[in-house]
Design an enzyme around this catalytic site. Structure first.
Site, PDB file in Angstrom:
ATOM      1  N   GLN A  33      25.659 108.840  68.100  1.00 48.74           N
ATOM      2  CA  GLN A  33      24.660 108.059  68.854  1.00 48.74           C
ATOM      3  C   GLN A  33      24.252 108.829  70.104  1.00 48.74           C
ATOM      4  O   GLN A  33      23.386 108.402  70.850  1.00 48.74           O
ATOM      5  CB  GLN A  33      25.259 106.728  69.288  1.00 48.74           C
ATOM      6  CG  GLN A  33      25.655 105.840  68.126  1.00 48.74           C
ATOM      7  CD  GLN A  33      26.459 104.652  68.614  1.00 48.74           C
ATOM      8  OE1 GLN A  33      25.917 103.611  68.927  1.00 48.74           O
ATOM      9  NE2 GLN A  33      27.752 104.806  68.665  1.00 48.74           N
ATOM     10  N   ASN A  34      24.931 109.949  70.339  1.00 48.57           N
ATOM     11  CA  ASN A  34      24.692 110.676  71.588  1.00 48.57           C
ATOM     12  C   ASN A  34      23.436 111.544  71.501  1.00 48.57           C
ATOM     13  O   ASN A  34      23.050 112.008  70.429  1.00 48.57           O
ATOM     14  CB  ASN A  34      25.907 111.532  71.948  1.00 48.57           C
ATOM     15  CG  ASN A  34      27.105 110.652  72.225  1.00 48.57           C
ATOM     16  OD1 ASN A  34      26.949 109.473  72.505  1.00 48.57           O
ATOM     17  ND2 ASN A  34      28.294 111.209  72.130  1.00 48.57           N
ATOM     18  N   PRO A  62      28.476 110.523  81.845  1.00 46.38           N
ATOM     19  CA  PRO A  62      28.973 109.144  81.818  1.00 46.38           C
ATOM     20  C   PRO A  62      28.477 108.380  80.598  1.00 46.38           C
ATOM     21  O   PRO A  62      27.426 108.704  80.045  1.00 46.38           O
ATOM     22  CB  PRO A  62      28.401 108.536  83.108  1.00 46.38           C
ATOM     23  CG  PRO A  62      27.302 109.433  83.533  1.00 46.38           C
ATOM     24  CD  PRO A  62      27.546 110.777  82.942  1.00 46.38           C
ATOM     25  N   ASP A  63      29.251 107.381  80.171  1.00 45.09           N
ATOM     26  CA  ASP A  63      28.769 106.527  79.078  1.00 45.09           C
ATOM     27  C   ASP A  63      27.813 105.494  79.657  1.00 45.09           C
ATOM     28  O   ASP A  63      27.418 105.588  80.822  1.00 45.09           O
ATOM     29  CB  ASP A  63      29.944 105.898  78.300  1.00 45.09           C
ATOM     30  CG  ASP A  63      30.751 104.913  79.145  1.00 45.09           C
ATOM     31  OD1 ASP A  63      30.395 104.690  80.315  1.00 45.09           O
ATOM     32  OD2 ASP A  63      31.738 104.373  78.631  1.00 45.09           O
ATOM     33  N   PHE A  64      27.418 104.500  78.863  1.00 43.50           N
ATOM     34  CA  PHE A  64      26.520 103.449  79.356  1.00 43.50           C
ATOM     35  C   PHE A  64      27.284 102.357  80.086  1.00 43.50           C
ATOM     36  O   PHE A  64      26.951 101.969  81.181  1.00 43.50           O
ATOM     37  CB  PHE A  64      25.818 102.773  78.159  1.00 43.50           C
ATOM     38  CG  PHE A  64      24.496 103.375  77.786  1.00 43.50           C
ATOM     39  CD1 PHE A  64      23.903 104.356  78.547  1.00 43.50           C
ATOM     40  CD2 PHE A  64      23.823 102.919  76.652  1.00 43.50           C
ATOM     41  CE1 PHE A  64      22.679 104.893  78.189  1.00 43.50           C
ATOM     42  CE2 PHE A  64      22.599 103.444  76.284  1.00 43.50           C
ATOM     43  CZ  PHE A  64      22.033 104.429  77.059  1.00 43.50           C
ATOM     44  N   ARG A  65      28.315 101.847  79.372  1.00 43.05           N
ATOM     45  CA  ARG A  65      28.789 100.513  79.744  1.00 43.05           C
ATOM     46  C   ARG A  65      30.115 100.443  80.481  1.00 43.05           C
ATOM     47  O   ARG A  65      30.540  99.349  80.850  1.00 43.05           O
ATOM     48  CB  ARG A  65      28.863  99.639  78.476  1.00 43.05           C
ATOM     49  CG  ARG A  65      27.484  99.357  77.912  1.00 43.05           C
ATOM     50  CD  ARG A  65      27.494  98.586  76.626  1.00 43.05           C
ATOM     51  NE  ARG A  65      26.131  98.381  76.137  1.00 43.05           N
ATOM     52  CZ  ARG A  65      25.450  99.266  75.419  1.00 43.05           C
ATOM     53  NH1 ARG A  65      25.995 100.403  75.083  1.00 43.05           N
ATOM     54  NH2 ARG A  65      24.220  99.006  75.039  1.00 43.05           N
ATOM     55  N   ASP A 106      23.162 114.183  73.681  1.00 48.67           N
ATOM     56  CA  ASP A 106      23.505 115.355  74.495  1.00 48.67           C
ATOM     57  C   ASP A 106      23.611 116.648  73.688  1.00 48.67           C
ATOM     58  O   ASP A 106      23.820 117.721  74.255  1.00 48.67           O
ATOM     59  CB  ASP A 106      24.814 115.104  75.257  1.00 48.67           C
ATOM     60  CG  ASP A 106      25.954 114.671  74.345  1.00 48.67           C
ATOM     61  OD1 ASP A 106      25.992 115.117  73.176  1.00 48.67           O
ATOM     62  OD2 ASP A 106      26.815 113.899  74.796  1.00 48.67           O
ATOM     63  N   HIS A 159      20.148 108.952  67.405  1.00 47.35           N
ATOM     64  CA  HIS A 159      19.217 108.570  68.471  1.00 47.35           C
ATOM     65  C   HIS A 159      18.399 109.759  68.986  1.00 47.35           C
ATOM     66  O   HIS A 159      17.923 109.754  70.116  1.00 47.35           O
ATOM     67  CB  HIS A 159      19.974 107.869  69.615  1.00 47.35           C
ATOM     68  CG  HIS A 159      20.573 106.560  69.180  1.00 47.35           C
ATOM     69  ND1 HIS A 159      21.590 105.931  69.842  1.00 47.35           N
ATOM     70  CD2 HIS A 159      20.289 105.767  68.106  1.00 47.35           C
ATOM     71  CE1 HIS A 159      21.889 104.802  69.209  1.00 47.35           C
ATOM     72  NE2 HIS A 159      21.126 104.697  68.157  1.00 47.35           N
TER      73      HIS A 159
HETATM   74  P1  CNA Z   1      28.713 102.688  75.511  1.00 50.24           P
HETATM   75  O1  CNA Z   1      28.143 101.377  75.166  1.00 50.24           O
HETATM   76  O2  CNA Z   1      28.645 103.138  76.915  1.00 50.24           O
HETATM   77  O3  CNA Z   1      30.262 102.624  75.076  1.00 50.24           O
HETATM   78  C1  CNA Z   1      31.171 103.663  75.305  1.00 50.24           C
HETATM   79  C2  CNA Z   1      32.527 103.250  74.714  1.00 50.24           C
HETATM   80  O4  CNA Z   1      33.387 104.362  74.813  1.00 50.24           O
HETATM   81  C3  CNA Z   1      33.197 102.086  75.454  1.00 50.24           C
HETATM   82  O5  CNA Z   1      33.831 101.254  74.525  1.00 50.24           O
HETATM   83  C4  CNA Z   1      34.227 102.793  76.363  1.00 50.24           C
HETATM   84  O6  CNA Z   1      35.361 102.017  76.622  1.00 50.24           O
HETATM   85  C5  CNA Z   1      34.584 103.976  75.495  1.00 50.24           C
HETATM   86  N1  CNA Z   1      34.986 105.158  76.241  1.00 50.24           N
HETATM   87  C6  CNA Z   1      34.522 105.628  77.423  1.00 50.24           C
HETATM   88  N2  CNA Z   1      35.090 106.790  77.717  1.00 50.24           N
HETATM   89  C7  CNA Z   1      35.948 107.080  76.718  1.00 50.24           C
HETATM   90  C8  CNA Z   1      36.813 108.152  76.443  1.00 50.24           C
HETATM   91  N3  CNA Z   1      36.925 109.192  77.265  1.00 50.24           N
HETATM   92  N4  CNA Z   1      37.535 108.128  75.312  1.00 50.24           N
HETATM   93  C9  CNA Z   1      37.436 107.069  74.456  1.00 50.24           C
HETATM   94  N5  CNA Z   1      36.632 106.015  74.656  1.00 50.24           N
HETATM   95  C10 CNA Z   1      35.888 106.031  75.771  1.00 50.24           C
HETATM   96  O7  CNA Z   1      28.112 103.855  74.611  1.00 50.24           O
HETATM   97  P2  CNA Z   1      27.770 103.849  73.042  1.00 50.24           P
HETATM   98  O8  CNA Z   1      27.776 105.234  72.624  1.00 50.24           O
HETATM   99  O9  CNA Z   1      28.587 102.877  72.291  1.00 50.24           O
HETATM  100  O10 CNA Z   1      26.295 103.266  73.056  1.00 50.24           O
HETATM  101  C11 CNA Z   1      25.301 103.833  72.337  1.00 50.24           C
HETATM  102  C12 CNA Z   1      24.207 104.403  73.228  1.00 50.24           C
HETATM  103  C13 CNA Z   1      24.773 105.193  74.363  1.00 50.24           C
HETATM  104  C14 CNA Z   1      23.380 105.395  72.503  1.00 50.24           C
HETATM  105  O11 CNA Z   1      22.088 104.922  72.381  1.00 50.24           O
HETATM  106  C15 CNA Z   1      23.377 106.695  73.320  1.00 50.24           C
HETATM  107  O12 CNA Z   1      22.147 107.332  73.299  1.00 50.24           O
HETATM  108  C16 CNA Z   1      23.762 106.271  74.656  1.00 50.24           C
HETATM  109  N6  CNA Z   1      24.391 107.258  75.562  1.00 50.24           N
HETATM  110  C17 CNA Z   1      24.568 108.539  75.196  1.00 50.24           C
HETATM  111  C18 CNA Z   1      25.166 109.431  76.055  1.00 50.24           C
HETATM  112  C19 CNA Z   1      25.344 110.859  75.617  1.00 50.24           C
HETATM  113  O13 CNA Z   1      24.495 111.381  74.895  1.00 50.24           O
HETATM  114  N7  CNA Z   1      26.430 111.501  76.007  1.00 50.24           N
HETATM  115  C20 CNA Z   1      25.611 109.016  77.299  1.00 50.24           C
HETATM  116  C21 CNA Z   1      25.409 107.663  77.666  1.00 50.24           C
HETATM  117  C22 CNA Z   1      24.798 106.809  76.778  1.00 50.24           C
END
Ligand code: CNA
Length: 314
Positions: free
Chosen positions: A136-137, A62-65, A139, A156
């Site tokens: 920024q991931n 899952p993403d963060f927001r 994973d 990160h």
């Molecule tokens: P965020 O703030 O959660 O934003 C995610 C963005 O992606 C939002 O605008 C969503 O609408 C959009 N989104 C979600 N799913 C999809 C999809 N399938 N296709 C296209 N767009 C989509 O996350 P950010 O990456 O902007 O924030 C940065 C943080 C998140 C970093 O510090 C990471 O370490 C951190 N993070 C990383 C992971 C990971 O490593 N996979 C997971 C969750 C958070």
């Protein structure tokens, strides 16, 4: 015999005409934004990619927001005072369990595999169009998608190295032992020297970004001839500022318009993998992309344990 040899070119011509009609039809059917993106990618030689959690959602992380499914809405089980605490050093020093549980969930190479979007970035590298991907991931999926290491900046941090959180100690821990402690035992790793907690080298809030980020960004900004932003809310600085620092055209593939992306930019709303699929078709790369994706998935399991042992770029 003669009729057969005469007919073959005709059949070929017909097949090629039919596929051209299909391609033209696909071009007509596909959104203008993605056609424009495909044109820009074809012309570009040095694409700077910036990606975020949205790129990995299709892998099951899952993403963060995103409301409802995002991590920040699903951390209740950890009893955190506020969601960001899970990535704060002072909180980790007192209560490392929430981060350790999360780390166990998303540790690279176990449950989650690269998405089509990761494989597309790897294909861009094969085609010598990828200048760098700033992710920024945490994973490690860029790495597992076989994007060459020198083309990746994990802004990160990552799980392949770990160190003591005690500022006066900072001893580098044995990454394999840390992995075993967190993933197999579900326990918190401790420093061999000072007995304080060890954490994988993931950048927590307030910590500096890896040296590699600082040393590569300026030259990359000068060299980039296209900026491709994927699956990020652009809310975490300093990485969120990159799209405003480039001097080239910008493409945003995201569920929603974010940052300063406006009329001069190319924006396509939707899930990354869906957009990438259409883009690959428009570029005529779909077979290569499928192949690349299959190879990346097949190599996980076989190679991953080796990959997670290698010294990482920091
Ligand atoms: P965020 O703030 O959660 O934003 C995610 C963005 O992606 C939002 O605008 C969503 O609408 C959009 N989104 C979600 N799913 C999809 C999809 N399938 N296709 C296209 N767009 C989509 O996350 P950010 O990456 O902007 O924030 C940065 C943080 C998140 C970093 O510090 C990471 O370490 C951190 N993070 C990383 C992971 C990971 O490593 N996979 C997971 C969750 C958070």
């Amino acid at each position: 015999m003669t009729t057969e040899t005469k007919q073959e070119p005709l059949v070929d011509e017909l097949a090629s005409a039919i596929s051209k009609v299909h391609l033209d039809q696909r071009e007509i059917d596909s959104p203008k934004s993605l056609r424009e993106a495909a044109d820009l990618i074809l012309q570009a030689k040095n694409i700077l990619v910036l990606c975020g959690a949205g790129v990995s959602c299709a892998a099951g992380i899952p993403d963060f927001r995103t409301p409802g499914t995002g991590l920040y809405d699903n951390l209740q089980k950890y009893n955190l005072p506020y969601p960001e605490a899970v990535f704060e050093l002072t909180f980790y020093a007192k209560n490392p369990k929430p981060f350790v549980s999360l780390a166990k969930e998303i540790w690279p190479g176990f449950k989650h595999k690269p998405t089509l979007t990761h494989s597309f970035l790897s294909l861009l590298a094969d085609k010598e169009k990828l200048l760098r991907t700033y992710s920024q991931n945490i994973d490690g999926l860029e790495y597992l998608a076989n994007i060459p290491e020198e083309r990746i900046v994990e802004c990160h941090g990552h799980f392949r190295t770990a160190s003591c959180i005690n500022k006066r100690c900072r001893t580098v821990a044995d990454a394999e032992v840390v992995k075993e402690t967190i993933v197999t035992k579900g326990e918190v790793p401790k420093c061999e020297k000072c007995n304080k907690y060890v954490k994988p080298d993931i950048v927590f809030f307030g910590e500096d970004l890896p040296e590699r980020f600082h040393s590569l960004l300026s030259p990359d900004l000068r060299k980039a001839d296209l900026c491709l932003v994927l699956g990020t809310s652009l809310q975490v600085a300093p990485v969120s500022m990159i799209p405003d620092m480039v001097k080239c055209r910008r493409i945003l593939l995201n569920r929603e318009r974010v940052g300063t992306f406006g009329k001069k930019d190319v924006f396509h709303a939707g899930d990354c993998d869906d957009s990438i699929k259409v883009l690959a078709e428009l570029l005529g790369w779909q077979d290569e992309l499928e192949q690349k994706h299959k190879e990346a998935h097949a190599s996980i399991g076989k190679e991953d344990s080796e990959k997670s042992k290698t010294t990482a770029t920091k």
